[in-house]
Design a protein around this motif. Structure first.
Motif, PDB file in Angstrom:
ATOM      1  N   LEU A  41       0.895  -1.251   0.012  1.00  0.00           N
ATOM      2  CA  LEU A  41       0.002   0.041   0.167  1.00  0.00           C
ATOM      3  C   LEU A  41       0.913   1.268   0.072  1.00  0.00           C
ATOM      4  N   PHE A  42       0.903   1.927  -1.060  1.00  0.00           N
ATOM      5  CA  PHE A  42       1.424   3.510  -0.920  1.00  0.00           C
ATOM      6  C   PHE A  42       0.278   4.402  -0.894  1.00  0.00           C
ATOM      7  N   ILE A  43       0.693   5.183   0.347  1.00  0.00           N
ATOM      8  CA  ILE A  43      -0.445   6.325   0.294  1.00  0.00           C
ATOM      9  C   ILE A  43       0.556   7.615   0.099  1.00  0.00           C
ATOM     10  N   THR A 137      -4.054  -5.151  -8.720  1.00  0.00           N
ATOM     11  CA  THR A 137      -3.526  -3.840  -8.663  1.00  0.00           C
ATOM     12  C   THR A 137      -4.611  -2.654  -8.901  1.00  0.00           C
ATOM     13  N   TYR A 138      -4.400  -1.663  -7.821  1.00  0.00           N
ATOM     14  CA  TYR A 138      -5.484  -0.724  -7.732  1.00  0.00           C
ATOM     15  C   TYR A 138      -4.836   0.768  -7.917  1.00  0.00           C
ATOM     16  N   ALA A 139      -5.435   1.548  -8.386  1.00  0.00           N
ATOM     17  CA  ALA A 139      -5.105   3.028  -8.373  1.00  0.00           C
ATOM     18  C   ALA A 139      -6.272   3.772  -7.888  1.00  0.00           C
ATOM     19  N   VAL A 140      -6.024   4.756  -6.761  1.00  0.00           N
ATOM     20  CA  VAL A 140      -7.547   5.316  -6.398  1.00  0.00           C
ATOM     21  C   VAL A 140      -6.776   6.783  -6.066  1.00  0.00           C
ATOM     22  N   GLY A 141      -7.435   7.801  -6.649  1.00  0.00           N
ATOM     23  CA  GLY A 141      -7.162   9.011  -6.366  1.00  0.00           C
ATOM     24  C   GLY A 141      -6.510   9.818  -7.366  1.00  0.00           C
ATOM     25  N   LYS A 142      -5.601  10.635  -7.057  1.00  0.00           N
ATOM     26  CA  LYS A 142      -4.881  11.786  -8.123  1.00  0.00           C
ATOM     27  C   LYS A 142      -4.101  10.744  -8.989  1.00  0.00           C
ATOM     28  N   TRP A 143      -3.961  10.855 -10.328  1.00  0.00           N
ATOM     29  CA  TRP A 143      -3.125  10.462 -11.052  1.00  0.00           C
ATOM     30  C   TRP A 143      -2.243  11.454 -11.815  1.00  0.00           C
ATOM     31  N   HIS A 144      -2.377  12.292 -12.562  1.00  0.00           N
ATOM     32  CA  HIS A 144      -1.535  13.113 -13.477  1.00  0.00           C
ATOM     33  C   HIS A 144      -0.483  12.821 -13.935  1.00  0.00           C
ATOM     34  N   GLY A 165      -0.849  -0.993 -15.955  1.00  0.00           N
ATOM     35  CA  GLY A 165      -0.753  -2.028 -14.938  1.00  0.00           C
ATOM     36  C   GLY A 165      -1.557  -1.984 -13.894  1.00  0.00           C
ATOM     37  N   PHE A 166      -2.448  -1.122 -13.825  1.00  0.00           N
ATOM     38  CA  PHE A 166      -3.321  -1.076 -12.895  1.00  0.00           C
ATOM     39  C   PHE A 166      -4.614  -1.634 -13.582  1.00  0.00           C
ATOM     40  N   PRO A 226      -2.708 -11.455  -3.121  1.00  0.00           N
ATOM     41  CA  PRO A 226      -2.213 -10.014  -2.469  1.00  0.00           C
ATOM     42  C   PRO A 226      -2.736  -9.091  -3.599  1.00  0.00           C
ATOM     43  N   PHE A 227      -2.715  -7.658  -3.136  1.00  0.00           N
ATOM     44  CA  PHE A 227      -3.059  -6.671  -3.743  1.00  0.00           C
ATOM     45  C   PHE A 227      -1.935  -5.480  -3.598  1.00  0.00           C
ATOM     46  N   PHE A 228      -1.886  -4.847  -4.665  1.00  0.00           N
ATOM     47  CA  PHE A 228      -1.013  -3.476  -4.626  1.00  0.00           C
ATOM     48  C   PHE A 228      -1.800  -2.285  -4.649  1.00  0.00           C
ATOM     49  N   LEU A 229      -2.135  -1.477  -3.807  1.00  0.00           N
ATOM     50  CA  LEU A 229      -3.136  -0.263  -4.095  1.00  0.00           C
ATOM     51  C   LEU A 229      -2.324   1.079  -3.804  1.00  0.00           C
ATOM     52  N   TYR A 230      -2.395   1.980  -4.836  1.00  0.00           N
ATOM     53  CA  TYR A 230      -1.566   3.111  -4.825  1.00  0.00           C
ATOM     54  C   TYR A 230      -2.794   4.116  -4.735  1.00  0.00           C
TER      55      TYR A 230
END
Length: 784
Positions: A41-43, A137-144, A165-166, A226-230
């Motif tokens: 998990l990257f915050i 693999t999930y991306a949530v929020g700001k991308w830019h 890859g998300f 397992p998951f990777f959440l950005y």
């Protein structure tokens, strides 16, 4: 008999006979993770300074983030690039920002390899690597991280989150977002928020809800996967939006001002051991007005702006806590490697006095103290787009000098927390090893015992440029592996090497001292002078906050450091150095669809982002809607752009045709038809005829005459003495048939969808366009 499998791309290892009874099946082996692999998990926080989090000495309450620090590791020597998108590219690829072609945000890209805004596919994302290892693999929020010309429904989509890859994405594509009325993208299409602010909507809440649902969706089917959440919040970027009750928790807490804040935070940082005992606080910034010299009105307004920011940060922490609690509830918390980072130092983009309406600020429209005082009690709510002043940005980066966009430590030294009870024995400790955002990917790969792949989807991969920090997890005295790191942002340069740091500030150590502002052009002749006399030298082992310039005393070391900067610059595609503000953002770039004189829009389509939308400002133009009005009449919006902060709307109400130009919420200019819109198919038209010249530096767009037509017949007109000069709004593109979000006018309730049929809307902008390049640049930079 056990099921046979074979790796895809290898030979079938079963038996193929003439019939099934004499054959033996085998299956392509699915992509599976190793048993027991941890989640990642990257915050990523936005614009959060070194002195903003509670566990880094701040009086702002961040108990959930603090708990990660208490049971994990805090790093006091982590660095970023000083800007949003460049840092985020480092976080996800393990390569430097120029190697990622991200010298700047994509809106400021230039036609050079280190700055074209297209992250090379040979620089694979962590999401792409972990996807090959059987991760969700999930991306949530700001991308830019997508070039701005590729961020519309026209694509291409290969540099959107799902192209890198998300597997799932929910968030916003640009650099900033209204927290109450965000421009949301779900996977590869735009969506509207599920609720209104009146119903309790806030973007951070929505993002956490979606992150939890993404994880739950997969875990209920494949609990061992397992998951990777950005997870990248829109907080703490402007606008500083938070429900009032959160801001009110800090009433009176900042009445003693930014100078006192710095002293208290500095003392607390020493108590916590997050800075060395011999550290010295940086000087008072020449660009910041001393608190004691502020008027009583200024003090009240500035203190409230900081109360709102503090409430916004505590609110963000609270909802991050919900995500952490969910991981606990499903038994995944201890087996999740969490890394929390801010993308750069605190932001100075509110200007010396702060702003309560960024649309006014970036349209050169002054905000009077009287108007701002009237807005004070509603700051943080949907009515305003507010940002604090330079003084609070400077204070938020305690003990360092300066702020975001500059390569002094205030711009590039950021909070960094690592938490992983299942893999790290140490807890509550501080790590001092030098590190950079490019080190996060190598650290994850070493911790997970995954080799960096030689190819991803057939593309040969470039070497990682960061180094792993895994050796520091359980050894506070482990030798640092990151020996050299260059910095460059808008001509502001620095270089680190084994405990020494050299900085070459541009346009100078402060705007006051240099007599120039951000974006001042840097010529080759001036660069020669800077390299001869403009570099500063600091020995960080003895001078944590860069207070003692040793450039005169240790000239040989300085020359060595300058030479090393140029070596690194050549290695990582940093050249040419480009400090331009105005000209850089006005450069011609490849476009999916270049500007044209006629635009056709259709009902039922996605919102067109403002950077791909027609620009009707400061030119004669017309809007023609081809519609069917059913028996009994119709009402609703035909075409709109913008929000309550500024924009226009062309609509039918009470049977009549209307046009409203919202001049950045100061004045609404209204044109109404004298007669009703008849039933049947008709051409409904608005024309704007320029009648004078604009005063762009003065915040006034072209005056003109607004005219309404039904089937070519003039049915209404009115003079519009002033229009928005630079940018319609910081958010909210062109929408056909509705006005979603905060409506341009209170004459109707959002989204006020048209109840007839819209065949198409044509916009003609053949009138001459007048632009202010410098102001356009400031708007782009506001969306980092």
């Amino acid at each position: 008999m056990a099921m046979k499998e074979y790796k895809p791309g290898t030979a079938f290892n079963g038996i193929i006979g003439r019939t099934v009874d004499e054959s033996s099946p085998a299956w392509p082996e699915p992509v599976r993770s190793r048993e027991g692999m941890p989640n990642v998990l990257f915050i990523i926080l936005d614009d959060t300074g070194f002195g903003h989090l509670g566990c880094y000495g701040s009086p702002i309450r961040t108990p959930n983030i603090d708990s990660l620090a208490a049971n994990g590791l805090r790093y006091n020597n982590m660095h970023t690039t000083a800007l949003c998108s460049p840092t985020r590219s480092c976080v996800l690829t393990g390569r430097n920002h120029h190697s990622n072609a991200m010298a700047c945000i994509t809106e400021g890209s230039t036609g050079f390899p280190g700055s074209n805004g297209n992250i090379p596919f040979e620089n694979g994302f962590l999401s792409e690597i972990l996807l090959q290892q059987g991760y969700s693999t999930y991306a949530v929020g700001k991308w830019h991280l997508t070039p701005s010309d590729q961020s519309s429904a026209a694509g291409p989509y290969d540099r959107w989150p799902l192209g890198r890859g998300f597997e799932r994405f929910y968030g916003f594509m640009s650099g900033e977002s209204n927290q109450y009325y965000p421009e949301l993208v779900y996977d590869n299409h735009t969506v509207e928020p599920p609720k209104t602010p009146e119903e309790g909507y806030h973007l951070t809440v929505d993002l956490v809800d979606k992150a939890i649902s993404f994880i739950a969706d997969a875990k209920q089917v494949a609990p061992n996967k397992p998951f990777f959440l950005y997870f990248a919040t829109g907080a703490m970027h402007s606008p500083h939006h938070v429900p009032r009750e959160w801001a009110d928790r800090y009433k009176g807490r900042f009445d003693d001002g930014w100078d006192a804040y710095r002293e208290k935070v500095f003392a607390r940082q020493k108590e916590l051991g997050i800075i060395p005992a011999n550290a010295e606080i940086s000087r008072h910034d020449p660009d910041v007005k001393p608190w004691d010299e502020c008027t009583s009105e200024e003090k009240r307004l500035y203190a409230r702006m900081m109360e709102v920011f503090a409430g916004f940060l505590e609110h963000t922490d609270h909802h991050i806590g919900r995500l952490l609690d969910f991981l606990r509830s499903i038994g995944e918390f201890n087996n999740t490697l969490i890394m929390l980072l801010s993308d750069n130092g605190a932001s100075s983009e509110g200007g010396p006095g702060g702003s309560v309406n960024l649309s006014r600020f970036f349209n050169n429209i002054p905000e009077s103290m009287g108007e701002n005082m009237k807005a004070m009690e509603k700051l943080g709510g949907p009515e305003y787009s507010n940002h604090y002043s330079w003084g609070w940005a400077w204070a938020g980066n305690t003990p360092f000098r300066r702020w975001k966009r500059e390569t002094y430590r205030g711009g590039v030294s950021d909070p960094f927390i690592v938490h992983w009870p299942g893999g790290i024995k140490s807890s509550g400790e501080v790590r001092t090893q030098y590190s950079h955002a490019i080190d996060m990917v190598p650290t994850v790969l070493e911790a997970l015992e995954i080799a960096s792949p030689s190819a991803i989807r057939g593309v040969t991969q470039s070497p990682l440029e960061g180094v792993s920090l895994a050796n520091t997890f359980d050894d506070a005295n482990a030798p640092g592996r990151h020996h050299t790191q260059y910095f460059e942002m808008f001509g502001h340069r620095a270089i680190y090497h084994d405990g020494w740091r050299a900085v070459c500030p541009w346009p100078g150590p402060s705007f006051t001292e240099s007599g120039q502002f951000f974006g001042a052009p840097l010529s080759s002749e001036r660069l020669i002078e800077l390299d001869a006399r403009g570099w500063e030298l600091y020995h960080l082992a003895e001078d944590f906050a860069e207070n003692h310039d040793l450039s005169a005393q240790n000239r040989p070391k300085l020359i060595e450091m300058i030479s090393l900067w140029y070596i690194e610059a050549g290695k990582y595609k940093v050249l040419p150095i480009d400090s331009r503000g105005t000209l850089r953002f006005m450069d011609e770039r490849p476009a999916i669809a270049p500007p044209r004189m006629n635009y056709t829009y259709y009902s039922g389509t996605q919102m067109i982002p403002d950077q791909q939308a027609v620009n009707v400002l400061n030119r004669s133009h017309s809007i023609t809607a081809d519609v069917d009005v059913p028996p009994g009449g119709a009402e609703g919006v035909l075409l709109s752009q913008g929000s309550d902060e500024g924009g226009f709307t062309f609509y039918v109400k009470d049977g009549r045709l209307h046009y409203v130009h919202n001049y950045v919420s100061k004045v609404l200019y209204h044109v109404e038809s004298r007669e009703p819109v008849p039933e049947g198919r008709h051409q409904l038209r608005y024309e704007f005829e320029v009648t004078g010249k604009p005063d762009l530096p003065g915040g006034k767009g072209t005056p003109g005459r607004g005219q309404l037509y039904i089937d070519g017949r003039l049915v209404g007109q009115a003079d519009i003495p002033v229009t928005i000069p630079i940018r319609m709004t910081l958010g909210g593109g062109i929408v056909v048939g509705a006005d979603p979000g905060a409506p341009v006018t209170m004459d109707y309730r959002s989204p006020f969808e048209f109840t007839g049929r819209i065949h198409k809307v044509d916009v003609d902008v053949s009138g001459e366009l007048i632009k202010d390049a410098e102001a356009e640049m400031r708007i782009v930079m506001a969306r980092q």
